[in-house]
Design a protein around this motif. Structure first.
Motif, PDB file in Angstrom:
ATOM      1  N   ILE A 282      -5.806  -8.591   0.830  1.00 42.87           N
ATOM      2  CA  ILE A 282      -4.971  -8.770  -0.361  1.00 42.87           C
ATOM      3  C   ILE A 282      -3.522  -9.017   0.047  1.00 42.87           C
ATOM      4  CG2 ILE A 282      -3.990  -7.541  -2.345  1.00 42.87           C
ATOM      5  CD1 ILE A 282      -6.771  -6.324  -2.751  1.00 42.87           C
ATOM      6  N   GLY A 283      -3.062  -8.342   1.083  1.00 39.47           N
ATOM      7  CA  GLY A 283      -1.700  -8.573   1.577  1.00 39.47           C
ATOM      8  C   GLY A 283      -1.506  -9.988   2.076  1.00 39.47           C
ATOM      9  N   ILE A 284      -2.473 -10.492   2.825  1.00 38.40           N
ATOM     10  CA  ILE A 284      -2.375 -11.867   3.324  1.00 38.40           C
ATOM     11  C   ILE A 284      -2.405 -12.858   2.174  1.00 38.40           C
ATOM     12  CG2 ILE A 284      -3.561 -13.620   4.702  1.00 38.40           C
ATOM     13  CD1 ILE A 284      -4.493 -11.306   6.524  1.00 38.40           C
ATOM     14  N   ALA A 285      -3.336 -12.663   1.240  1.00 38.38           N
ATOM     15  CA  ALA A 285      -3.403 -13.548   0.073  1.00 38.38           C
ATOM     16  C   ALA A 285      -2.140 -13.438  -0.767  1.00 38.38           C
ATOM     17  CB  ALA A 285      -4.636 -13.204  -0.763  1.00 38.38           C
TER      18      ALA A 285
ATOM     19  N   LEU B 119      -2.730  -6.529  -5.612  1.00 38.77           N
ATOM     20  CA  LEU B 119      -3.277  -5.183  -5.454  1.00 38.77           C
ATOM     21  C   LEU B 119      -3.488  -4.517  -6.807  1.00 38.77           C
ATOM     22  CD1 LEU B 119      -4.187  -3.008  -3.467  1.00 38.77           C
ATOM     23  CD2 LEU B 119      -1.825  -2.219  -3.362  1.00 38.77           C
ATOM     24  N   ILE B 120      -2.552  -4.686  -7.713  1.00 41.76           N
ATOM     25  CA  ILE B 120      -2.696  -4.126  -9.062  1.00 41.76           C
ATOM     26  C   ILE B 120      -3.868  -4.785  -9.786  1.00 41.76           C
ATOM     27  CG2 ILE B 120      -1.608  -3.989 -11.331  1.00 41.76           C
ATOM     28  CD1 ILE B 120       1.075  -3.589  -9.814  1.00 41.76           C
ATOM     29  N   LEU B 121      -3.968  -6.113  -9.707  1.00 38.92           N
ATOM     30  CA  LEU B 121      -5.089  -6.811 -10.338  1.00 38.92           C
ATOM     31  C   LEU B 121      -6.428  -6.374  -9.741  1.00 38.92           C
ATOM     32  CD1 LEU B 121      -3.735 -10.446 -10.714  1.00 38.92           C
ATOM     33  CD2 LEU B 121      -4.289  -8.837 -12.539  1.00 38.92           C
ATOM     34  N   TYR B 122      -6.456  -6.201  -8.437  1.00 38.66           N
ATOM     35  CA  TYR B 122      -7.679  -5.764  -7.775  1.00 38.66           C
ATOM     36  C   TYR B 122      -8.081  -4.366  -8.232  1.00 38.66           C
ATOM     37  CZ  TYR B 122     -10.991  -5.078  -3.955  1.00 38.66           C
ATOM     38  OH  TYR B 122     -12.116  -4.842  -3.222  1.00 38.66           O
ATOM     39  N   ARG B 123      -7.120  -3.486  -8.361  1.00 37.82           N
ATOM     40  CA  ARG B 123      -7.423  -2.128  -8.828  1.00 37.82           C
ATOM     41  C   ARG B 123      -7.891  -2.130 -10.272  1.00 37.82           C
ATOM     42  NH1 ARG B 123      -2.757   1.906  -6.454  1.00 37.82           N
ATOM     43  NH2 ARG B 123      -3.362   1.715  -4.265  1.00 37.82           N
TER      44      ARG B 123
ATOM     45  N   PRO C 205     -10.493   0.085  -3.930  1.00 33.97           N
ATOM     46  CA  PRO C 205     -11.920  -0.201  -3.845  1.00 33.97           C
ATOM     47  C   PRO C 205     -12.340  -0.849  -2.527  1.00 33.97           C
ATOM     48  CG  PRO C 205     -11.025  -0.951  -5.922  1.00 33.97           C
ATOM     49  CD  PRO C 205      -9.881  -0.504  -5.088  1.00 33.97           C
ATOM     50  N   GLY C 206     -11.470  -1.606  -1.897  1.00 33.80           N
ATOM     51  CA  GLY C 206     -11.834  -2.306  -0.672  1.00 33.80           C
ATOM     52  C   GLY C 206     -11.444  -1.608   0.603  1.00 33.80           C
ATOM     53  N   GLY C 207     -10.716  -0.524   0.515  1.00 35.02           N
ATOM     54  CA  GLY C 207     -10.272   0.192   1.696  1.00 35.02           C
ATOM     55  C   GLY C 207      -9.207  -0.573   2.460  1.00 35.02           C
ATOM     56  N   LEU C 208      -9.117  -0.293   3.746  1.00 37.82           N
ATOM     57  CA  LEU C 208      -8.077  -0.884   4.582  1.00 37.82           C
ATOM     58  C   LEU C 208      -8.258  -2.387   4.743  1.00 37.82           C
ATOM     59  CD1 LEU C 208      -5.630  -0.425   6.436  1.00 37.82           C
ATOM     60  CD2 LEU C 208      -7.244  -0.071   8.297  1.00 37.82           C
ATOM     61  N   ILE C 209      -9.484  -2.829   4.943  1.00 34.99           N
ATOM     62  CA  ILE C 209      -9.727  -4.263   5.127  1.00 34.99           C
ATOM     63  C   ILE C 209      -9.420  -5.030   3.853  1.00 34.99           C
ATOM     64  CG2 ILE C 209     -11.521  -5.981   5.600  1.00 34.99           C
ATOM     65  CD1 ILE C 209     -12.782  -3.900   7.462  1.00 34.99           C
ATOM     66  N   GLY C 210      -9.827  -4.512   2.724  1.00 32.54           N
ATOM     67  CA  GLY C 210      -9.531  -5.169   1.448  1.00 32.54           C
ATOM     68  C   GLY C 210      -8.043  -5.240   1.172  1.00 32.54           C
ATOM     69  N   THR C 211      -7.329  -4.159   1.459  1.00 32.42           N
ATOM     70  CA  THR C 211      -5.889  -4.145   1.259  1.00 32.42           C
ATOM     71  C   THR C 211      -5.198  -5.139   2.186  1.00 32.42           C
ATOM     72  OG1 THR C 211      -5.990  -1.830   0.617  1.00 32.42           O
ATOM     73  CG2 THR C 211      -3.844  -2.672   1.204  1.00 32.42           C
TER      74      THR C 211
ATOM     75  N   LYS D  74       0.828  -1.210   0.000  1.00 31.89           N
ATOM     76  CA  LYS D  74       0.000   0.000   0.000  1.00 31.89           C
ATOM     77  C   LYS D  74       0.859   1.256   0.000  1.00 31.89           C
ATOM     78  CE  LYS D  74      -3.730   2.406   0.420  1.00 31.89           C
ATOM     79  NZ  LYS D  74      -4.482   2.698  -0.763  1.00 31.89           N
ATOM     80  N   ILE D  75       1.985   1.215   0.711  1.00 31.39           N
ATOM     81  CA  ILE D  75       2.913   2.350   0.707  1.00 31.39           C
ATOM     82  C   ILE D  75       3.534   2.518  -0.678  1.00 31.39           C
ATOM     83  CG2 ILE D  75       5.136   3.152   1.607  1.00 31.39           C
ATOM     84  CD1 ILE D  75       4.280   1.903   4.309  1.00 31.39           C
ATOM     85  N   LEU D  76       3.862   1.417  -1.333  1.00 30.14           N
ATOM     86  CA  LEU D  76       4.475   1.477  -2.658  1.00 30.14           C
ATOM     87  C   LEU D  76       3.480   1.881  -3.745  1.00 30.14           C
ATOM     88  CD1 LEU D  76       6.747  -1.696  -2.519  1.00 30.14           C
ATOM     89  CD2 LEU D  76       7.454   0.695  -2.343  1.00 30.14           C
TER      90      LEU D  76
END
Length: 88
Positions: free
Chosen positions: A35-38, A76-80, A26-32, A18-20
């Motif tokens: 996505i980080g865990i996945a 994260l890129i795919l999600y966006r 679209p999912g906010g903090l919880i979605g990010t 998220k910093i990078l």
């Protein structure tokens, strides 16, 4: 590494991703975070599968962190790309 280690690594990798890649997700903090865990799981699996590098023992290994952050960035890129316009 155990499942708890991968979840912690995923949380940290998601924050680094998220910093990078700043901006609205679209999912906010919880979605990010999810996505980080996945991304940590996907990056670790891909590295172990294609590069024959086992990540079972070292939590502080540079390759483990690189794989987790890389997986998080890709997801994260795919999600966006797929869901980026849903919060307009």
């Amino acid at each position: 590494m155990g499942i708890i280690s991968w979840i912690i690594l995923g949380l940290l990798a998601g924050a680094i991703a998220k910093i990078l890649l700043p901006g609205r997700d679209p999912g906010g903090l919880i979605g990010t975070t999810l996505i980080g865990i996945a991304g940590a799981f996907v990056g670790g699996w891909l590295s172990a599968h294609f590069f024959h590098r086992s990540f079972e023992k070292n939590f502080f290994d540079l390759y483990t962190w690189g794989a987790a952050i890389g997986g998080s960035l890709v997801l994260l890129i795919l999600y966006r790309v797929l869901f980026g316009n849903s919060r307009d």
